[in-house]
Design an enzyme around this catalytic site. Structure first.
Site, PDB file in Angstrom:
ATOM      1  N   TYR A 184       0.852  -1.192   0.000  1.00 52.15           N
ATOM      2  CA  TYR A 184       0.000   0.000   0.000  1.00 52.15           C
ATOM      3  C   TYR A 184       0.888   1.242   0.000  1.00 52.15           C
ATOM      4  O   TYR A 184       1.869   1.311   0.745  1.00 52.15           O
ATOM      5  CB  TYR A 184      -0.867  -0.011   1.257  1.00 52.15           C
ATOM      6  CG  TYR A 184      -1.802   1.180   1.397  1.00 52.15           C
ATOM      7  CD1 TYR A 184      -2.828   1.403   0.484  1.00 52.15           C
ATOM      8  CD2 TYR A 184      -1.671   2.044   2.479  1.00 52.15           C
ATOM      9  CE1 TYR A 184      -3.695   2.469   0.636  1.00 52.15           C
ATOM     10  CE2 TYR A 184      -2.543   3.115   2.639  1.00 52.15           C
ATOM     11  CZ  TYR A 184      -3.558   3.327   1.715  1.00 52.15           C
ATOM     12  OH  TYR A 184      -4.420   4.378   1.865  1.00 52.15           O
ATOM     13  N   ASP A 279       9.258   2.760   0.094  1.00 43.36           N
ATOM     14  CA  ASP A 279       8.208   3.455   0.836  1.00 43.36           C
ATOM     15  C   ASP A 279       8.385   3.087   2.311  1.00 43.36           C
ATOM     16  O   ASP A 279       7.974   2.006   2.756  1.00 43.36           O
ATOM     17  CB  ASP A 279       6.826   3.026   0.317  1.00 43.36           C
ATOM     18  CG  ASP A 279       5.692   3.667   1.122  1.00 43.36           C
ATOM     19  OD1 ASP A 279       5.984   4.362   2.112  1.00 43.36           O
ATOM     20  OD2 ASP A 279       4.524   3.456   0.758  1.00 43.36           O
ATOM     21  N   LYS A 307       4.273   8.891   9.358  1.00 50.14           N
ATOM     22  CA  LYS A 307       4.044   8.294  10.683  1.00 50.14           C
ATOM     23  C   LYS A 307       5.056   8.783  11.728  1.00 50.14           C
ATOM     24  O   LYS A 307       4.897   9.867  12.275  1.00 50.14           O
ATOM     25  CB  LYS A 307       4.005   6.760  10.573  1.00 50.14           C
ATOM     26  CG  LYS A 307       2.854   6.288   9.637  1.00 50.14           C
ATOM     27  CD  LYS A 307       2.697   4.798   9.637  1.00 50.14           C
ATOM     28  CE  LYS A 307       1.743   4.309   8.571  1.00 50.14           C
ATOM     29  NZ  LYS A 307       0.344   4.304   8.905  1.00 50.14           N
TER      30      LYS A 307
HETATM   31  C1  PLP Z   1       3.655   1.958   3.535  1.00 51.37           C
HETATM   32  C2  PLP Z   1       2.639   3.054   3.533  1.00 51.37           C
HETATM   33  N1  PLP Z   1       2.700   4.002   2.591  1.00 51.37           N
HETATM   34  C3  PLP Z   1       1.817   5.025   2.551  1.00 51.37           C
HETATM   35  C4  PLP Z   1       0.817   5.117   3.482  1.00 51.37           C
HETATM   36  C5  PLP Z   1      -0.157   6.263   3.432  1.00 51.37           C
HETATM   37  O1  PLP Z   1       0.078   7.118   4.509  1.00 51.37           O
HETATM   38  P1  PLP Z   1      -1.087   8.078   5.057  1.00 51.37           P
HETATM   39  O2  PLP Z   1      -2.107   7.198   5.682  1.00 51.37           O
HETATM   40  O3  PLP Z   1      -0.353   8.953   6.051  1.00 51.37           O
HETATM   41  O4  PLP Z   1      -1.596   8.843   3.905  1.00 51.37           O
HETATM   42  C6  PLP Z   1       0.706   4.144   4.477  1.00 51.37           C
HETATM   43  C7  PLP Z   1      -0.373   4.210   5.474  1.00 51.37           C
HETATM   44  O5  PLP Z   1      -0.604   3.322   6.243  1.00 51.37           O
HETATM   45  C8  PLP Z   1       1.642   3.088   4.511  1.00 51.37           C
HETATM   46  O6  PLP Z   1       1.587   2.119   5.423  1.00 51.37           O
END
Ligand code: PLP
Length: 467
Positions: A184, A279, A307
């Site tokens: 994700y 990511d 985060k």
């Molecule tokens: C690996 C990863 N990338 C991107 C995101 C998206 O982040 P946000 O929820 O702050 O938009 C998340 C959210 O859980 C994530 O786990």
């Protein structure tokens, strides 16, 4: 949408972004409760608030997974959080292994983070102009994360990922992106792509409203499977701008990469003239001081963060090699902007959080406790006769009701989701707050004590026998 065990399910993105299941709350609730002889948990006020919320907010929440749709029952409405604990509006206390989905790595509402925020509030909450704290946090990120020579702060992980995708396209002059099924990267159109079965399929939109053309430029391969990556590159030679992945997957449940897989991605992207982006929105500063890339010794070209870097406030970031980052406006032509980006409150919370993580033994302590927790959960499962498979790195852990091994999303999708629902409810009723989906990882923090871990394992031993 795919159907797994008769339940609607989306491949390629986690429950944060999945449409709601059509199973009604009350029906799901009855089946879960009937299966588990759990002590009573008074959640009357939570239920009242959530019932009202369902009339006001789509599904009663502002982010889908919070609605507990995949485990049944109504969500718990929080009143306050502190250290490793969450307290709900009915006065119940929980040991929290979600930690606001990752940011709370030093413990919720840490005294020093709160003090830094109070001091900053006195000076104003938003400048919309440069502030020195942006430099301080940028220097901290650059000093810690091997791939980062320059950084741009944004307001969420989604924003970081969609911006880095534009940057990969701008830098290479290529259109296509390669991602992995089950990873994700936020809810931008290009990332909401169904993985499909097998390897290397051209994308179709996962959600109504996603433009077919954005989805079509997103290619998918299978995690931990380099052959699937080579096949996609062979079929799209000279067209792929970059590869993005979770360096440890948390959004298909917890799945570790092999060293060969990460090294292979580094080699293939170099050979093919494509960029490699880790990511690290979830793994950043959680797996190690220098994120997963330091832990595995593989340096990507670009990194997204979120985060932990915001210490509980809304922050994301992307960074990488200077020659690539200098493409970003106003240094270069790739446009990306944000009214609240580099917000002083978010910067001070991030700075203080990274400072606390620098203290001697921070990661060693979390690693030791998380390992003991994970071993205890797996042992409790096996002793009760369940097939379980899982693991942990640093302050991130997870397991599946599955014989294992689980090395990719397709294997993770075969976990026993009904059993997970009963497990989740049993633990909740014993005061243990776990992610309400078998496709999410768990998080520990510096604040979790040995006693918290012991209590959690003791609860697990009871629940495993009942489910
Ligand atoms: C690996 C990863 N990338 C991107 C995101 C998206 O982040 P946000 O929820 O702050 O938009 C998340 C959210 O859980 C994530 O786990």
């Amino acid at each position: 949408m795919q159907c797994l065990n008769g339940k609607p399910f989306l491949l390629g993105c986690p429950l944060h972004s999945r449409p709601a299941s059509r199973v009604s709350h009350s029906r799901a609730r009855i089946s879960v409760r009937a299966a588990v002889a759990a002590p009573p948990l008074n959640t009357r006020t939570s239920e009242k608030i959530f019932t009202e919320a369902q009339d006001l907010l789509p599904g009663g929440v502002n982010s889908p997974v919070r609605a507990f749709k995949s485990v049944g029952g109504q969500p718990i409405v929080f009143d306050r959080v502190e250290g490793p604990y969450a307290y709900d509006v009915d006065g119940n206390k929980y040991i929290d292994y979600i930690g606001s989905w990752g940011p709370a790595i030093v413990g919720h509402a840490h005294e020093e983070v709160k003090a830094a925020l109070h001091a900053q509030i006195e000076k104003g909450t938003s400048f919309g102009a440069p502030c020195e704290m942006e430099n301080t946090l940028a220097k901290m990120v650059i000093a810690r994360v091997p791939s980062v020579e320059m950084v741009r702060f944004v307001n969420s992980g989604t924003e970081a990922c969609l911006s880095v995708l534009r940057l990969m396209r701008a830098y290479t002059g290529r259109e296509k992106l390669l991602k992995f099924s089950g990873c994700y990267h936020g809810h931008a159109d290009s990332f909401l792509v169904q993985a499909g079965s097998g390897v290397a399929t051209l994308g179709l939109p996962d959600s109504p409203g996603v433009q077919k053309s954005s989805a079509a430029a997103t290619l998918t391969a299978q995690y931990n499977n380099l052959d699937s990556v080579r096949e996609v590159f062979e079929a799209n030679r000279g067209e792929i701008a970059g590869v993005i992945l979770e360096p440890v997957v948390g959004n298909s449940g917890y799945i570790a990469p092999t060293q060969e897989f990460l090294q292979g991605l580094r080699d293939i992207t170099r050979e093919e003239g494509a960029l490699l982006c880790f990511d690290e929105v979830m793994t950043g500063f959680r797996i190690a001081h220098g994120c997963a890339q330091q832990y595995f010794g593989i340096t990507p070209d670009l990194t997204t963060m979120g985060k932990v870097i915001g210490g509980g406030l809304p922050v994301g970031a992307y960074g990488g090699r200077r020659d690539i980052m200098e493409m970003v406006a106003p240094a270069g032509p790739m446009y990306q902007a944000g009214t609240l980006s580099g917000n002083p409150l978010a910067m001070v919370a991030g700075i203080k959080t990274l400072e606390i993580l620098d203290r001697p033994g921070a990661y060693e302590g979390m690693t030791e406790k998380t390992k003991r927790l994970t071993d205890g959960l797996l042992q409790a499962g096996r002793d009760a006769g369940h097939e379980v498979y899982g693991g942990c790195i640093s302050a991130m852990f997870g397991f599946f009701f599955h014989p294992g091994p689980v090395t990719n999303f397709e294997e993770a999708a075969m976990n026993d989701k009904a059993k997970f629902g009963r497990w989740h409810r049993g633990m909740l009723e014993r005061g243990i707050y776990l992610a309400p989906s078998s496709f999410e990882a768990g998080f520990t923090s510096m604040a979790h004590s040995d006693e918290d871990i012991d209590k959690t394992i003791a609860a697990a031993r009871e629940v495993m026998k009942e489910i």
